[in-house]
Design a protein around this motif. Structure first.
Motif, short mmCIF file in Angstrom:
data_model
loop_
_atom_site.label_atom_id
_atom_site.label_comp_id
_atom_site.label_asym_id
_atom_site.label_seq_id
_atom_site.Cartn_x
_atom_site.Cartn_y
_atom_site.Cartn_z
N SER A 102 0.82 -1.21 0.00
CA SER A 102 0.00 0.00 0.00
C SER A 102 0.85 1.26 0.00
O SER A 102 0.57 2.22 -0.72
CB SER A 102 -0.92 0.00 1.23
OG SER A 102 -1.83 -1.06 1.19
N ARG A 103 1.93 1.24 0.78
CA ARG A 103 2.79 2.42 0.86
C ARG A 103 3.57 2.62 -0.44
O ARG A 103 3.72 3.74 -0.92
CB ARG A 103 3.75 2.32 2.05
CG ARG A 103 4.52 3.60 2.31
CD ARG A 103 5.23 3.55 3.66
NE ARG A 103 4.32 3.67 4.77
CZ ARG A 103 4.16 4.80 5.48
NH1 ARG A 103 4.83 5.90 5.17
NH2 ARG A 103 3.33 4.82 6.51
N LEU A 104 4.05 1.54 -1.03
CA LEU A 104 4.74 1.65 -2.31
C LEU A 104 3.81 2.20 -3.38
O LEU A 104 4.22 3.03 -4.21
CB LEU A 104 5.29 0.28 -2.73
CG LEU A 104 6.52 -0.21 -1.98
CD1 LEU A 104 6.76 -1.69 -2.26
CD2 LEU A 104 7.76 0.61 -2.34
N LYS A 105 2.57 1.76 -3.37
CA LYS A 105 1.59 2.27 -4.33
C LYS A 105 1.35 3.76 -4.12
O LYS A 105 1.32 4.54 -5.09
CB LYS A 105 0.27 1.51 -4.21
CG LYS A 105 -0.79 1.94 -5.21
CD LYS A 105 -2.05 1.10 -5.08
CE LYS A 105 -3.10 1.52 -6.11
NZ LYS A 105 -4.32 0.68 -6.00
N LYS A 106 1.22 4.16 -2.87
CA LYS A 106 0.96 5.56 -2.56
C LYS A 106 2.11 6.46 -2.99
O LYS A 106 1.91 7.48 -3.65
CB LYS A 106 0.69 5.72 -1.06
CG LYS A 106 0.38 7.16 -0.66
CD LYS A 106 0.14 7.28 0.84
CE LYS A 106 -0.11 8.73 1.23
NZ LYS A 106 -0.29 8.87 2.71
#
Length: 267
Positions: free
Chosen positions: A84-88
């Motif tokens: 999720s953080r990499l996507k954000k």
């Protein structure tokens, strides 16, 4: 010079970042890549790298990952949080996330859960490919198992094997998969014959400089926290071992890091 692996969010740097960045800038360090160890420091390093820096200080970039040494801090949901953080961050303007890592295998940990570590590593390799990022690899007492994980899922954007201290044969296996070699303080110790010999035989485009500060103290600095400005001493030790000039090695290793991590050029 580029310090391709420095835990700049750790003490003693966290208490006085401006002073240490000034020292690094004066030593000729232009960029520092800060790998994370797990969910607890993803946000702190993002915030650190987003700071407004003086032109005389190194530019800071970071990697997001799950360090195997800190396996006790991770759980089944940490990988979901990482994705999720990499996507954000991939969608953010001015994103400074340049890799997935520090990830890998550490079988030197007492009672290490080897299958769990391998599962986490494979998933992080998949995330690196999903988000088109290189990987920063950590490995202790697990080289055959690391290669078993890498071969079915080689990183599309390549990566770097941090703190390499192995043989030319091992280095060649990594290079065949697009993994570069992290050259650090080990080569400043004259007793490290195997590693020093390997460094004389590597192609120029295979190497990145690193300190792993505040860890991996250099020869003559045992017992002290390592510092990013001492990447200059790693470079000097490498120049003693190889035929290229100090300037040529600085330029080549910096270019290697720029290309691998898609960093802004120093020139």
């Amino acid at each position: 010079m580029i310090d391709s692996h420095c835990h700049f969010d750790f003490p003693p740097f966290a208490g006085d970042p401006e002073s240490y960045l000034a020292q690094a800038g004066q030593a000729g360090v232009s960029h520092i890549v800060i790998p994370s160890v797990g969910a607890r420091n993803w946000q702190p390093i993002q915030t650190l790298c987003a700071r407004t820096a003086s032109p005389a200080q190194p530019a800071l970039f970071y990697a997001l990952g799950m360090h195997p040494y800190f396996a006790s801090e991770h759980d089944a949901d940490t990988l979901n949080q990482l994705e999720s953080r990499l996507k954000k961050v991939s969608q953010e303007t001015g994103n400074r996330c340049v890799a997935v890592g520090e990830c890998g295998l550490d079988f030197a940990i007492p009672n290490a859960d080897r299958q769990q570590q391998k599962g986490w590593l494979i998933r992080q390799l998949e995330l690196a490919n999903q988000f088109n990022l290189p990987v920063i690899l950590h490995c202790r007492k697990a080289f055959p198992e690391l290669m078993q994980c890498l071969k079915p899922c080689p990183p599309i954007r390549g990566g770097v094997y941090h703190a390499f201290s192995g043989s030319l044969q091992q280095a060649s296996q990594l290079l065949d998969l697009g993994i570069k070699i992290g050259v650090g303080g080990t080569i400043t110790y004259r007793r490290a014959n195997k590693t020093r010999t390997t460094m004389t035989q590597l192609p120029l485009d295979a190497m990145l400089l690193e300190t792993d500060a505040p860890d991996m103290p250099l020869a003559g600095y045992q017992g002290e926290p390592n510092q990013p400005d001492r990447v200059a001493l790693v470079l000097a030790a490498l120049a003693e071992l190889r035929s290229e000039s100090l300037a040529a090695l600085a330029a080549a290793t910096s270019k290697n890091a720029e290309v691998l991590f898609a960093l802004p050029s120093q020139t």
